[in-house]
Motif scaffolding. Structure first.
Motif, PDB file in Angstrom:
ATOM      1  N   TYR A   1       0.818  -1.214   0.000  1.00 20.94           N
ATOM      2  CA  TYR A   1       0.000   0.000   0.000  1.00 20.94           C
ATOM      3  C   TYR A   1       0.853   1.265   0.000  1.00 20.94           C
ATOM      4  O   TYR A   1       0.347   2.374   0.215  1.00 20.94           O
TER       5      TYR A   1
ATOM      6  N   PRO B   1       2.826  13.879   1.676  1.00 23.69           N
ATOM      7  CA  PRO B   1       2.502  13.040   2.824  1.00 23.69           C
ATOM      8  C   PRO B   1       3.524  11.909   2.991  1.00 23.69           C
ATOM      9  O   PRO B   1       3.888  11.269   2.018  1.00 23.69           O
TER      10      PRO B   1
ATOM     11  N   LYS C   1       4.236   8.324   4.405  1.00 23.62           N
ATOM     12  CA  LYS C   1       3.526   7.100   4.797  1.00 23.62           C
ATOM     13  C   LYS C   1       4.542   6.141   5.390  1.00 23.62           C
ATOM     14  O   LYS C   1       5.474   5.751   4.711  1.00 23.62           O
TER      15      LYS C   1
ATOM     16  N   SER D   1      -1.335  15.086   5.368  1.00 21.15           N
ATOM     17  CA  SER D   1      -2.443  15.228   4.421  1.00 21.15           C
ATOM     18  C   SER D   1      -3.758  15.063   5.156  1.00 21.15           C
ATOM     19  O   SER D   1      -3.864  14.266   6.091  1.00 21.15           O
TER      20      SER D   1
ATOM     21  N   SER E   1      -6.473  14.316   3.355  1.00 19.46           N
ATOM     22  CA  SER E   1      -7.316  13.572   2.417  1.00 19.46           C
ATOM     23  C   SER E   1      -7.947  12.354   3.071  1.00 19.46           C
ATOM     24  O   SER E   1      -7.276  11.552   3.708  1.00 19.46           O
TER      25      SER E   1
ATOM     26  N   LEU F   1      -8.971   9.927   1.517  1.00 18.74           N
ATOM     27  CA  LEU F   1      -8.570   8.720   0.800  1.00 18.74           C
ATOM     28  C   LEU F   1      -7.698   7.842   1.692  1.00 18.74           C
ATOM     29  O   LEU F   1      -7.630   6.627   1.512  1.00 18.74           O
ATOM     30  N   TYR F   2      -7.016   8.465   2.664  1.00 20.43           N
ATOM     31  CA  TYR F   2      -6.185   7.664   3.573  1.00 20.43           C
ATOM     32  C   TYR F   2      -7.034   6.902   4.588  1.00 20.43           C
ATOM     33  O   TYR F   2      -6.670   5.806   5.003  1.00 20.43           O
TER      34      TYR F   2
ATOM     35  N   LEU G   1      -9.839   5.647   3.768  1.00 18.32           N
ATOM     36  CA  LEU G   1     -10.210   4.490   2.945  1.00 18.32           C
ATOM     37  C   LEU G   1      -9.065   3.483   2.912  1.00 18.32           C
ATOM     38  O   LEU G   1      -9.275   2.271   3.074  1.00 18.32           O
ATOM     39  N   GLU G   2      -7.864   3.986   2.693  1.00 15.05           N
ATOM     40  CA  GLU G   2      -6.705   3.096   2.579  1.00 15.05           C
ATOM     41  C   GLU G   2      -6.536   2.258   3.847  1.00 15.05           C
ATOM     42  O   GLU G   2      -6.213   1.069   3.780  1.00 15.05           O
TER      43      GLU G   2
ATOM     44  N   LEU H   1     -16.635   6.433   0.017  1.00 15.40           N
ATOM     45  CA  LEU H   1     -15.388   5.961  -0.586  1.00 15.40           C
ATOM     46  C   LEU H   1     -15.252   4.444  -0.435  1.00 15.40           C
ATOM     47  O   LEU H   1     -14.786   3.759  -1.349  1.00 15.40           O
TER      48      LEU H   1
END
Lengths: 455, 455
Positions: free
Chosen positions: A34, A119, A121, A152, A154, A156-157, A159-160, A274
């Protein structure tokens, strides 16, 4: 002297190590796939780095390391005379064992802020130490597996992380449910009942709903000064029914007039949307308003994973996390939003052990033991074990020409499934007799085929 | 507060982690393939378990952990009043950080003696801590990779360790030489020069031959009471020339009349013969009488690995070990012979970094960054990243619809080699434009082929 180990710590022998490594291999691989990067920080940090980050109770549970040499050199006379251990402590200890992976991560990010690309990770799998009272499932040394992204906002993270949680437990074949909530929803509820300043009291009480039930939660809130009207509204909110979207819609109407609520509702809706749109096969996600999570640094989505597997008696939380808007502020780098989850390796391995059942453990990775007949056959035996190992298969050679029974017994005790036997006949023919110790079956194969036979 | 970490400790960011994990993956795989079993022990042991095992100097370098709570509760008034830190120490600390992996291993074997099957072959890779003065290549936290077998006197295990050392460094592509000696040869020499009781003085002095030269070694021996006749014989022995077999044959003649020498000669000859007969491609083995190794518990063969690689400036020892006849006696289990070696992970990783050269580092395992164009293209972008990850390839999705330049810059800064771009045209065609950031080349491929393209 009869040797022992400190309470709350454990040795991990081969069987435990195979089980644990299976888990670590899975999380490492998923984290990496990921796009998360590995990080390791030292086992000990400066005491000042850790102190004050975990509350007063946490500070007490930090293991401190005594300064080297004459540690009393800088000790104050007063502290010594008064046996004032609190005052003496910082005079004789300037280091302490890591208490979690989050504070060292924040410290690292601040130190490396000009080198890092955001960002950022990262994943980190390391032991942490807490001087907690040991009990079932609670150890003084345990391993955390953290995965976080910082820099970040977002979603979307979020979701990740849902995807990562799902993949890990799907690969491990453990049934779970992911509980999801949002700190701004809890803040909205606190506002709604007229106690925006009592958010912590409210979350601490609500957090116990699962364990102590609604009545006792209300009693606790009453004690904390919430009035009857407030309690009624809390009860209404906690009793919202329906699926995630229905509960969220209802909550949206209830919290419409609050400052924090609408953001929480919108973000929660976005995360759920999402999750739908991602096309991923996610584990069941349950929007749960009673999920509060104690740690005060969370400011957005919060996650918790509970075992929900008919093969397991565990119902406890085995992973959790959330979004924090200001993790690095404590070290002078404000406004870094991040989100992450932590896998509790030790509890998860307990669950894996329970699900696998007794006797299912891997005792060794070795596939074959080559029997040792002594000097005359040794060169051939060495050739067998070398050839099998060269083929990438774990193999062993018994170290001396003991009786066959003893050598077979050794393989059996270790759980090595095959023995390879080569006396004069086999050597003359370039063959090896391979015996399966479980079935008793044996066959003669060419030396080059032993590895494939036992693999 | 400007955050920092204690001296002698390090953070390992992604680039260091990739290098270190390459090393750990190699040793783990080799250890396992040779039939060794994984073991982990707690980071801290009871102080009493560690004290007295490493000599007085070692005891000072052990990191002690302060007792929790009111650590002064049991402190003696006298020790406090006199500021007697030595006396106070055991009253306020009963735990300490692991100093090596050998003593915890011995402690484990004694505790588990009735459960274990002997010979017990184990590997253990864990950090250890020493309050040494930090300097180049010497850290206060460093990782040891130990592989030992206990419960057998068979010299086949000496061979196995030579094979393991060779395989590890061949796989790592580091040129080395394995120095080999035998404690009983040193004991024989001590006898020969009439100072059997001065074996330790002799080995300590001889151990320095490499660093300080023969003259200074002799001066040190003289100081310790060795007479001129003794020095002459030591000199003769240290100056033996020829290949391993020739040196050993000469030594056999010289030590023939001693009690310890002949056993040492015979065992050394046997190990060298096994190395020949094994058929394994071993690294160069050099019988080196000046190899002494400080640790007093060795009683048989001793090993040391030195870098011998034209691409490296390192000449220091990066692995070492030997046979000990009585490692577990200290914990009440006598007569357990064992043999093992330890790989110094931190120095070896320094060598790997030097050989690889600057700029050769892996910065990320992520192969492709999927560009984020915003809401309209998000479902397709999510599908790309999901598909690539499902194919087992590490992938990332940029978290927001930033300018292309920024998104490409992010991939570039992290060292991600490819970006995947999908706007309206690609989406309509079920395709993805994959761009190689290094060459600038780009191609349109079917969504299902992105993983294979960037792998």
């Amino acid at each position: 002297m009869k040797p022992s180990i400190p309470s709350g710590t454990r040795d991990f022998g081969p069987a435990e190590m195979y089980r644990r490594n299976r888990f670590f291999d899975v999380v490492r691989e998923v984290f990496s796939r990921y796009g998360y990067q590995p990080l390791e920080t030292p086992a000990f940090e400066y005491l000042a780095t850790l102190t004050g980050k975990y509350g007063d109770e946490g500070d007490k549970l930090i293991f401190k390391i005594l300064n080297s040499g004459d540690f009393l050199a800088d000790a104050g006379a007063e502290a010594l005379a008064n046996r004032d251990h609190k005052k003496l402590l910082p005079q004789i200890c300037d280091k302490a064992l890591r208490y979690d992976l989050t504070v060292p991560f924040a410290r690292y990010v601040v130190m490396q802020q000009h080198q890092l690309t955001f960002p950022f990770k990262r994943w980190q799998i390391q032991p942490v130490w807490r001087a907690d009272r040991p009990q079932k499932g609670r150890y003084r040394e345990f391993v955390q597996c953290d995965v976080d992204v910082i820099g970040s906002k977002s979603l979307l993270y979020e979701l990740e992380l849902l995807q990562i949680l799902s993949e890990v437990f799907q690969q491990l074949d453990v049934g779970i449910v992911i509980k999801l909530n949002h700190r701004k929803l809890l803040a909205g509820i606190a506002e709604l009942v007229g106690s925006a300043d009592k958010l912590i009291d409210l979350t601490v009480a609500i957090d116990k709903l699962d364990k102590i039930g609604l009545e006792k939660v209300e009693a606790e809130l009453k004690e904390k000064g919430f009035d009857d009207a407030a309690l009624l509204r809390v009860r209404e909110v906690l009793r919202l029914t329906g699926d995630n979207d229905q509960k969220l819609a209802a909550l949206g109407r209830v919290l419409a007039g609050t400052a924090s609520g609408p953001t929480g509702v919108a973000e929660m809706a976005e995360v759920l949307a999402l999750a739908q749109r991602s096309g991923s096969r996610l584990c069941p996600i349950e929007f749960d308003l009673s999920l509060a999570r104690g740690l005060s640094y969370y400011t957005g989505a919060i996650f918790e994973v509970k075992v929900q597997d008919p093969r397991s008696t565990f119902t406890s939380s085995i992973s959790g996390g959330g979004r924090y808007d200001d993790l690095t502020g404590i070290f002078g780098l404000p406004d870094m939003s991040g989100v992450g989850v932590s896998f509790g390796a030790d509890r998860i391995c307990d669950v894996l052990a329970e699900i696998a059942g007794a006797g299912a453990e891997t005792k060794t990775a070795t596939r074959v033991l080559v029997v040792n007949f002594g000097a005359a056959e040794l060169d051939y035996a060495l050739r067998i074990v070398r050839t099998v190992r060269q083929a990438g298969v774990a193999a062993d050679l018994y170290p001396e020409a003991a009786k066959l029974k003893k050598q077979f017994g050794y393989a059996d005790a270790l759980g090595i499934p095959y023995v390879a036997i080569a006396g004069g006949d086999e050597i003359a023919a370039g063959q090896v007799t391979v015996k399966n110790l479980k079935t008793g079956e044996q066959q003669k194969v060419a030396l080059a085929d032993v590895a494939a036979t036992v693999r």
